[in-house]
Design a protein around this motif. Structure first.
Motif, PDB file in Angstrom:
ATOM      1  N   GLY A  11      -8.656  46.943  18.247  1.00  0.00           N
ATOM      2  CA  GLY A  11      -8.471  48.337  17.852  1.00  0.00           C
ATOM      3  C   GLY A  11      -9.082  48.665  16.503  1.00  0.00           C
ATOM      4  N   ILE A  12     -10.222  48.019  16.205  1.00  0.00           N
ATOM      5  CA  ILE A  12     -10.918  48.287  14.946  1.00  0.00           C
ATOM      6  C   ILE A  12     -12.341  48.719  15.278  1.00  0.00           C
ATOM      7  CG2 ILE A  12      -9.524  46.697  13.585  1.00  0.00           C
ATOM      8  CD1 ILE A  12     -11.805  44.683  13.738  1.00  0.00           C
ATOM      9  N   PRO A  13     -13.034  49.412  14.350  1.00  0.00           N
ATOM     10  CA  PRO A  13     -14.413  49.819  14.614  1.00  0.00           C
ATOM     11  C   PRO A  13     -15.318  48.621  14.872  1.00  0.00           C
ATOM     12  CG  PRO A  13     -13.555  50.978  12.718  1.00  0.00           C
ATOM     13  CD  PRO A  13     -12.537  49.951  13.084  1.00  0.00           C
ATOM     14  N   GLN A  14     -16.309  48.838  15.716  1.00  0.00           N
ATOM     15  CA  GLN A  14     -17.200  47.757  16.121  1.00  0.00           C
ATOM     16  C   GLN A  14     -17.974  47.170  14.951  1.00  0.00           C
ATOM     17  OE1 GLN A  14     -19.721  48.903  19.335  1.00  0.00           O
ATOM     18  NE2 GLN A  14     -20.729  46.931  19.477  1.00  0.00           N
ATOM     19  N   THR A  15     -18.386  47.997  14.001  1.00  0.00           N
ATOM     20  CA  THR A  15     -19.166  47.472  12.873  1.00  0.00           C
ATOM     21  C   THR A  15     -18.356  46.514  12.016  1.00  0.00           C
ATOM     22  OG1 THR A  15     -18.578  49.419  11.592  1.00  0.00           O
ATOM     23  CG2 THR A  15     -20.714  49.447  12.697  1.00  0.00           C
ATOM     24  N   ASN A  16     -17.034  46.655  12.021  1.00  0.00           N
ATOM     25  CA  ASN A  16     -16.207  45.754  11.215  1.00  0.00           C
ATOM     26  C   ASN A  16     -16.234  44.330  11.746  1.00  0.00           C
ATOM     27  OD1 ASN A  16     -15.598  47.976   9.783  1.00  0.00           O
ATOM     28  ND2 ASN A  16     -13.412  47.921  10.147  1.00  0.00           N
ATOM     29  N   ASN A  17     -16.565  44.145  13.016  1.00  0.00           N
ATOM     30  CA  ASN A  17     -16.610  42.801  13.590  1.00  0.00           C
ATOM     31  C   ASN A  17     -17.647  41.932  12.908  1.00  0.00           C
ATOM     32  OD1 ASN A  17     -14.704  43.538  15.426  1.00  0.00           O
ATOM     33  ND2 ASN A  17     -16.170  43.995  17.033  1.00  0.00           N
ATOM     34  N   TRP A  18     -18.782  42.525  12.591  1.00  0.00           N
ATOM     35  CA  TRP A  18     -19.821  41.711  11.969  1.00  0.00           C
ATOM     36  C   TRP A  18     -19.938  41.953  10.481  1.00  0.00           C
ATOM     37  CZ3 TRP A  18     -23.605  44.769   9.871  1.00  0.00           C
ATOM     38  CH2 TRP A  18     -23.746  46.049  10.397  1.00  0.00           C
ATOM     39  N   ARG A  19     -19.507  43.112   9.989  1.00  0.00           N
ATOM     40  CA  ARG A  19     -19.652  43.407   8.561  1.00  0.00           C
ATOM     41  C   ARG A  19     -18.489  42.843   7.740  1.00  0.00           C
ATOM     42  NH1 ARG A  19     -19.733  49.366   7.691  1.00  0.00           N
ATOM     43  NH2 ARG A  19     -21.697  49.248   8.783  1.00  0.00           N
TER      44      ARG A  19
END
Length: 124
Positions: A97-105
């Motif tokens: 439930g977090i933004p996709q960009t946070n997965n890699w950033r």
């Protein structure tokens, strides 16, 4: 017109001289305020009486927290010894439930901010 000084100036001139938007913009040509921006600001001044925006307004903060970084890392590392069973960043973001960009950033930013000398590389 986004500086606090500009907002304070507009508020003081508007309250003391009762200028309308057109007069305010004409009075300070070097400020390069747009009529629409001053008009929106005056509307907010009339409703709230404050030069600050309402609480919670503006862009939301990133969800780069230690818990989210750990959760992403756990999901990524749980797949390491299982060939052909990978999750995409989209799948991870949906699960957590977090933004996709946070997965890699976030893992990089969080590790860089906390351990400047130690650099972790996480492959996705």
């Amino acid at each position: 017109m986004s500086t606090k000084e500009d907002k304070t100036l507009i508020k003081n001139v508007w309250e003391s001289k009762k200028y309308v938007v057109k007069q305010l913009v004409k009075e300070f040509p070097n400020k390069k305020w747009s009529k629409r921006g001053v008009e929106d600001f005056q509307k907010r001044l009339r409703t709230t009486g404050s030069i600050e925006g309402p609480p919670g307004s503006g862009r939301p903060r990133m969800t780069c927290t230690a818990e989210n970084v750990d959760a992403v890392e756990d999901l990524v590392h749980s797949q390491e010894n299982q060939p052909q069973t990978h999750r995409s960043t989209r799948q991870i973001s949906r699960e957590l439930g977090i933004p996709q960009t946070n997965n890699w950033r976030c893992p990089f930013l969080f590790s860089f901010a906390t351990n400047v000398n130690e650099q972790r590389i996480i492959a996705f």
